[in-house]
Design an enzyme around this catalytic site. Structure first.
Site, mmCIF file in Angstrom:
data_model
loop_
_atom_site.group_PDB
_atom_site.id
_atom_site.type_symbol
_atom_site.label_atom_id
_atom_site.label_comp_id
_atom_site.label_asym_id
_atom_site.label_seq_id
_atom_site.Cartn_x
_atom_site.Cartn_y
_atom_site.Cartn_z
ATOM 1 N N TYR A 170 46.949 34.531 109.118
ATOM 2 C CA TYR A 170 47.602 34.989 110.359
ATOM 3 C C TYR A 170 49.011 35.487 110.033
ATOM 4 O O TYR A 170 49.639 35.016 109.090
ATOM 5 C CB TYR A 170 47.666 33.894 111.425
ATOM 6 N N PRO A 171 49.478 36.442 110.808
ATOM 7 C CA PRO A 171 50.849 36.907 110.628
ATOM 8 C C PRO A 171 51.831 36.013 111.386
ATOM 9 O O PRO A 171 51.458 35.403 112.392
ATOM 10 C CB PRO A 171 50.835 38.304 111.241
ATOM 11 N N MET A 172 53.034 35.923 110.880
ATOM 12 C CA MET A 172 54.075 35.101 111.530
ATOM 13 C C MET A 172 55.419 35.805 111.475
ATOM 14 O O MET A 172 55.694 36.579 110.571
ATOM 15 C CB MET A 172 54.252 33.795 110.774
ATOM 16 N N GLN A 210 48.907 27.292 100.120
ATOM 17 C CA GLN A 210 49.520 28.260 101.030
ATOM 18 C C GLN A 210 50.120 29.387 100.227
ATOM 19 O O GLN A 210 50.704 29.170 99.181
ATOM 20 C CB GLN A 210 50.568 27.490 101.850
#
Ligand code: 76R
Length: 274
Positions: A170-172, A210
């Protein structure tokens, strides 16, 4: 307030990263004869092999969960011309209009701005452990620290992607609004806050891998977050726990979430019914 002396770490190296998610158009696929379908799958398999044999290039392939997408690729490669050429070929790899792009994200590997510097670590050794600069213990500790940091930096800029069962992307971005502007905080404040974030993250060592890749100026959000896990429970747990971490509470902005499963190619074809 923002720190006038702060000099941001402006990335000068790293690899290019493309996350590419597609839907399979079964209507288009069914137009191909059984022979054409077989040939197409063979040439797709050859393209995957060619990409994977390219120097310093990694391609992960996922069967995506839910109708948001069917097939997902994560392509990591040093040169953007190469990335771009492979991306165009992947899009056409199962025949014209068989793969429809539904989401993509372009980012680059980067190192953290908030790592401990040599000077900071030296200070800790002196003040907290009482080691005298120049002493054998001090030099040994500093040497170990430098080696650890060199490895850490290499893993961030030149990661070796794992093939773990579950993939999450997902983008953040960090919030920028009056009273809640991440970029208006001083470097020390941001570093302190990120320290808390990293402490939560490290509890998931071995369960979550991550990879934070930077996309300021490259794509809509500021980072792409890629998480690898052995099961979805860990993904859900870490994202939930981080919701309560002050950085996320005050400054976290999220885009769409995508979940994929690592599968071998033959299983991928069966799974998406090609
Ligand atoms: O880089 C590092 O491994 C050490 C410290 C660290 C940084 C700088 C770190 C640790 N993260 C960093 C940066 Mn992270 N991370 C996320 C998410 O934020 C949410 O609420 C959810 C999305 C997760 C789940 C996660 C996990 N992190 C960032 C950044 C860039 C911010 C910046 O530079 O301002 C983002 C957007 C972000 C988001 N983080 C860790 C984790 C985990 C598991 C760790 C520990 C890694 C390890 O020690 O191996």
């Amino acid at each position: 307030m923002s720190d006038p002396n702060f000099v941001p770490v402006v990335p000068q190296e790293g690899w290019h990263v493309l996350h590419l998610f597609y839907k399979v158009e079964h209507g288009q696929w069914s137009i191909l004869s059984p022979d054409e379908q077989r040939e197409t799958k063979t040439s797709f398999t050859e393209l995957v092999a060619e990409i994977r044999e390219t120097e310093n290039t990694q391609l992960l392939i996922f069967s995506m969960v839910s109708p948001k997408a069917d097939i997902g690729f994560m392509l990591v490669t040093p040169d953007l011309q190469t990335a771009n050429a492979f991306e165009k070929r992947l899009t056409l790899s199962l025949g014209p209009e068989v793969l429809t792009p539904v989401y993509s994200y372009f980012s680059m590997t980067e190192e953290s701005e908030y790592t401990t510097s040599d000077a900071e670590y030296a200070g800790t050794l002196e003040k907290e452990q009482g080691l005298a600069p120049g002493s054998a213990e001090y030099e040994k500790a500093m040497g170990e620290f430098s080696a650890r940091m060199a490895k850490y930096r290499k893993d961030k800029l030149y990661p070796v992607l794992p093939v773990w069962e579950v993939f999450c992307f997902y983008p953040m971005a960090k919030r920028r609004q009056p009273g809640q502007n991440w970029y208006g905080l001083s470097f020390e404040e941001r570093k302190k806050l990120m320290g808390g974030h990293a402490r939560v993250g490290r509890k998931y060592a071995g369960k979550i891998l991550q990879l934070i890749t930077g996309s300021t100026g490259l794509d809509d959000a500021e980072w792409g977050v890629t998480l690898f896990a052995h099961d979805t429970f860990q993904i859900k747990a870490i994202v939930y726990e981080m919701r309560f971490d002050p950085v996320t509470v005050h400054y976290g902005e999220f885009g769409e979430f995508y979940i994929g499963l690592s599968v071998p190619l033959d299983e991928l074809f069966r799974r998406v019914q090609l």
